[in-house]
Write a protein that holds these residues in place. Sequence first.
Motif, mmCIF file in Angstrom:
data_model
loop_
_atom_site.group_PDB
_atom_site.id
_atom_site.type_symbol
_atom_site.label_atom_id
_atom_site.label_comp_id
_atom_site.label_asym_id
_atom_site.label_seq_id
_atom_site.Cartn_x
_atom_site.Cartn_y
_atom_site.Cartn_z
ATOM 1 N N ARG A 62 -4.565 -1.319 -8.376
ATOM 2 C CA ARG A 62 -5.923 -1.033 -7.884
ATOM 3 C C ARG A 62 -6.796 -0.510 -9.027
ATOM 4 O O ARG A 62 -7.954 -0.896 -9.161
ATOM 5 C CB ARG A 62 -5.832 -0.015 -6.743
ATOM 6 C CG ARG A 62 -7.138 0.508 -6.202
ATOM 7 C CD ARG A 62 -7.922 -0.592 -5.495
ATOM 8 N NE ARG A 62 -9.085 -0.090 -4.787
ATOM 9 C CZ ARG A 62 -10.221 0.322 -5.353
ATOM 10 N NH1 ARG A 62 -10.333 0.318 -6.662
ATOM 11 N NH2 ARG A 62 -11.228 0.721 -4.609
ATOM 12 N N GLU A 120 -9.715 -1.429 0.548
ATOM 13 C CA GLU A 120 -9.414 -0.010 0.692
ATOM 14 C C GLU A 120 -9.562 0.417 2.150
ATOM 15 O O GLU A 120 -8.721 1.136 2.685
ATOM 16 C CB GLU A 120 -10.377 0.782 -0.197
ATOM 17 C CG GLU A 120 -9.860 2.131 -0.603
ATOM 18 C CD GLU A 120 -10.786 2.780 -1.638
ATOM 19 O OE1 GLU A 120 -11.410 2.052 -2.435
ATOM 20 O OE2 GLU A 120 -10.887 3.998 -1.618
ATOM 21 N N TYR A 135 0.938 -0.263 -6.389
ATOM 22 C CA TYR A 135 -0.331 -0.519 -5.692
ATOM 23 C C TYR A 135 -1.471 0.252 -6.355
ATOM 24 O O TYR A 135 -2.513 -0.303 -6.699
ATOM 25 C CB TYR A 135 -0.194 -0.112 -4.220
ATOM 26 C CG TYR A 135 -1.443 -0.309 -3.376
ATOM 27 C CD1 TYR A 135 -1.634 -1.473 -2.642
ATOM 28 C CD2 TYR A 135 -2.413 0.693 -3.298
ATOM 29 C CE1 TYR A 135 -2.771 -1.641 -1.860
ATOM 30 C CE2 TYR A 135 -3.557 0.529 -2.522
ATOM 31 C CZ TYR A 135 -3.734 -0.645 -1.794
ATOM 32 O OH TYR A 135 -4.855 -0.800 -1.030
ATOM 33 N N ALA A 136 -1.242 1.551 -6.578
ATOM 34 C CA ALA A 136 -2.275 2.404 -7.176
ATOM 35 C C ALA A 136 -2.610 1.941 -8.595
ATOM 36 O O ALA A 136 -3.784 1.903 -8.982
ATOM 37 C CB ALA A 136 -1.798 3.853 -7.186
ATOM 38 N N ASP A 182 -6.647 -1.057 4.212
ATOM 39 C CA ASP A 182 -5.344 -0.465 3.906
ATOM 40 C C ASP A 182 -5.268 1.014 4.281
ATOM 41 O O ASP A 182 -4.172 1.558 4.421
ATOM 42 C CB ASP A 182 -5.011 -0.624 2.411
ATOM 43 C CG ASP A 182 -4.509 -2.035 2.094
ATOM 44 O OD1 ASP A 182 -4.137 -2.745 3.044
ATOM 45 O OD2 ASP A 182 -4.498 -2.412 0.913
ATOM 46 N N ALA A 183 -6.431 1.657 4.433
ATOM 47 C CA ALA A 183 -6.421 3.079 4.789
ATOM 48 C C ALA A 183 -5.683 3.240 6.109
ATOM 49 O O ALA A 183 -5.948 2.531 7.072
ATOM 50 C CB ALA A 183 -7.840 3.611 4.921
ATOM 51 N N PRO A 210 0.836 -1.201 0.000
ATOM 52 C CA PRO A 210 0.000 0.000 0.000
ATOM 53 C C PRO A 210 0.872 1.252 0.000
ATOM 54 O O PRO A 210 1.876 1.303 0.694
ATOM 55 C CB PRO A 210 -0.783 -0.115 1.313
ATOM 56 C CG PRO A 210 -0.776 -1.564 1.652
ATOM 57 C CD PRO A 210 0.516 -2.110 1.117
ATOM 58 N N ASP A 228 -10.100 -2.342 -10.589
ATOM 59 C CA ASP A 228 -11.361 -1.616 -10.608
ATOM 60 C C ASP A 228 -11.996 -1.690 -12.000
ATOM 61 O O ASP A 228 -13.192 -1.934 -12.142
ATOM 62 C CB ASP A 228 -11.111 -0.158 -10.206
ATOM 63 C CG ASP A 228 -12.397 0.531 -9.786
ATOM 64 O OD1 ASP A 228 -12.993 0.076 -8.789
ATOM 65 O OD2 ASP A 228 -12.808 1.487 -10.464
ATOM 66 N N LEU A 283 -12.996 -4.837 -3.300
ATOM 67 C CA LEU A 283 -12.140 -3.668 -3.553
ATOM 68 C C LEU A 283 -12.375 -2.597 -2.492
ATOM 69 O O LEU A 283 -11.430 -1.995 -1.982
ATOM 70 C CB LEU A 283 -12.409 -3.114 -4.957
ATOM 71 C CG LEU A 283 -11.942 -4.024 -6.113
ATOM 72 C CD1 LEU A 283 -12.360 -3.440 -7.454
ATOM 73 C CD2 LEU A 283 -10.428 -4.217 -6.078
ATOM 74 N N LYS A 284 -13.648 -2.368 -2.141
ATOM 75 C CA LYS A 284 -13.973 -1.376 -1.110
ATOM 76 C C LYS A 284 -13.429 -1.807 0.250
ATOM 77 O O LYS A 284 -12.890 -1.006 1.008
ATOM 78 C CB LYS A 284 -15.497 -1.224 -0.999
ATOM 79 C CG LYS A 284 -16.053 -0.107 -1.848
ATOM 80 C CD LYS A 284 -17.561 0.045 -1.590
ATOM 81 C CE LYS A 284 -18.318 -0.212 -2.878
ATOM 82 N NZ LYS A 284 -19.560 -0.920 -2.781
ATOM 83 N N GLN A 285 -13.602 -3.101 0.575
ATOM 84 C CA GLN A 285 -13.185 -3.585 1.894
ATOM 85 C C GLN A 285 -11.664 -3.513 2.057
ATOM 86 O O GLN A 285 -11.165 -3.161 3.127
ATOM 87 C CB GLN A 285 -13.705 -5.009 2.108
ATOM 88 C CG GLN A 285 -15.214 -5.046 2.310
ATOM 89 C CD GLN A 285 -15.750 -6.476 2.341
ATOM 90 O OE1 GLN A 285 -15.544 -7.259 1.418
ATOM 91 N NE2 GLN A 285 -16.448 -6.815 3.406
ATOM 92 N N TRP A 318 -6.245 -10.133 -4.680
ATOM 93 C CA TRP A 318 -6.025 -8.823 -4.050
ATOM 94 C C TRP A 318 -6.557 -8.843 -2.617
ATOM 95 O O TRP A 318 -5.899 -8.379 -1.681
ATOM 96 C CB TRP A 318 -6.734 -7.772 -4.899
ATOM 97 C CG TRP A 318 -6.710 -6.347 -4.457
ATOM 98 C CD1 TRP A 318 -7.743 -5.653 -3.894
ATOM 99 C CD2 TRP A 318 -5.638 -5.414 -4.591
ATOM 100 N NE1 TRP A 318 -7.378 -4.355 -3.671
ATOM 101 C CE2 TRP A 318 -6.084 -4.167 -4.085
ATOM 102 C CE3 TRP A 318 -4.331 -5.500 -5.089
ATOM 103 C CZ2 TRP A 318 -5.283 -3.030 -4.060
ATOM 104 C CZ3 TRP A 318 -3.534 -4.367 -5.075
ATOM 105 C CH2 TRP A 318 -4.010 -3.154 -4.565
#
Lengths: 99, 322
Positions: free
Chosen positions: A80, B315, A76-77, B318-319, A71, A84, B311-313, B173
């Motif tokens: 992601r 995020e 990572y970005a 990792d926040a 992260p 998506d 993907l949301k979870q 992921w």
Amino acid sequence: MLERPDAGELIEAARETVLNSLLAALPREKHYEARMVANALAIAGRSLNAAVPAHDIARLASTLRHNSPAPGSAAYAETRAALDEIARARCAVSAPKAL
Amino acid sequence: MDDATLSEAAGAPVRVLSRALLSGGAIQQNWLLEVERGGAREDWVLRTDNAATLAVSLTRPQEFALLRAAYSAGVPVPEPLFEGKHDGKPFLVMRRVRGTANAIALGKQVGPGGDAALVRECGKALRRIHAIAPPRHDLPFLGEPPADPALAFVAAMEQRLDDAGTPRPVLEWGLAAMRRHAAPPLPPVLLHRDFRNGNLMVEEGRVTGVLDWEFCGWGDPHEDLGWFCAPCWRFAHQHLEAGGLGPREAFLEGYGTGVDVARLPYWELAATIRWAVIAADQGARFLSGVERSLELALTGHIVPALEMDILKQVEGLDAGTA
């Protein structure tokens, strides 16, 4: 040239028939199955015009298994964003309500 | 199934007065039997395997042993009566419990306001399941508890993805995030592993039976708490975080002490990943031709929506670590 209505138009007409005509005539315990038929037709219809993003899915999966980016890193970005795009394209066919 | 087979298994003369196939899972057949045993009328549910059985599910005799353990621990479950074999296929018989386990119907019943008392009871029931801890000589088929339940979970999911053979980067992921955020292991308890709206028999706002024990194992209690609260099991009421049935606080209050709320987002991610793996496997079962069921075919198409959740979870997890 193939005769119209084409695949998408026929699928849509079949779905309308299931929902608007057959469903009301079926016994209650068959409604779930009829709705599944309508749902299957809707997915099939959407898949006809689906845009598949150009990603090497197998390679991406293998990288994430063995060497997942940390992260905060640029990788990572980037990953992601690719995931998506993939998930959204898949959802657009299978479950557009989730978008 | 004839009266003689049932009488032998029950150890008493049984006469079947009526039988009806209940609506039920892809994995088993459930029959409602109205019987006379020793002159008294009783309502039973007989459970036997369907043609195609998932390799990961427990056998009927193992499920019977779990029901007995749960029943003794005070978990609301149908009372297990006896087990037997018919045409080489094992079956088990339990007493019928009243209520509905239909997830959509139950969601409608509680409405958008939810039912705090009901989810408090759900918490209580789950706590009683978790009071069962290893070693248990009556449950040898559950094996040794994993040294690290979180990492064992990740390994098990990776194995299932490999066995299925379809690369699924979004699930990878999620699993990578689980490896990064694994908390130190807790003492293992009995996990139900499918404790959610849909497997809870409810009548007049009370839990009358926890159903479907075939996915049990030892592990971190937060795995079951996360499964119950995961977005994928809230159906129409996403804002009701306890299974789409009520507020999370009431559910945890019913459960009582020992909850580390910091572990919940982690195990909710795990729940979404596991349901995605199961759904993908069900789609694959249809594709293999083993079972031509439209329901299985459509279950495969749930996976992309679960990927959006994952993907949301991730995020969320990792926040703060970036």
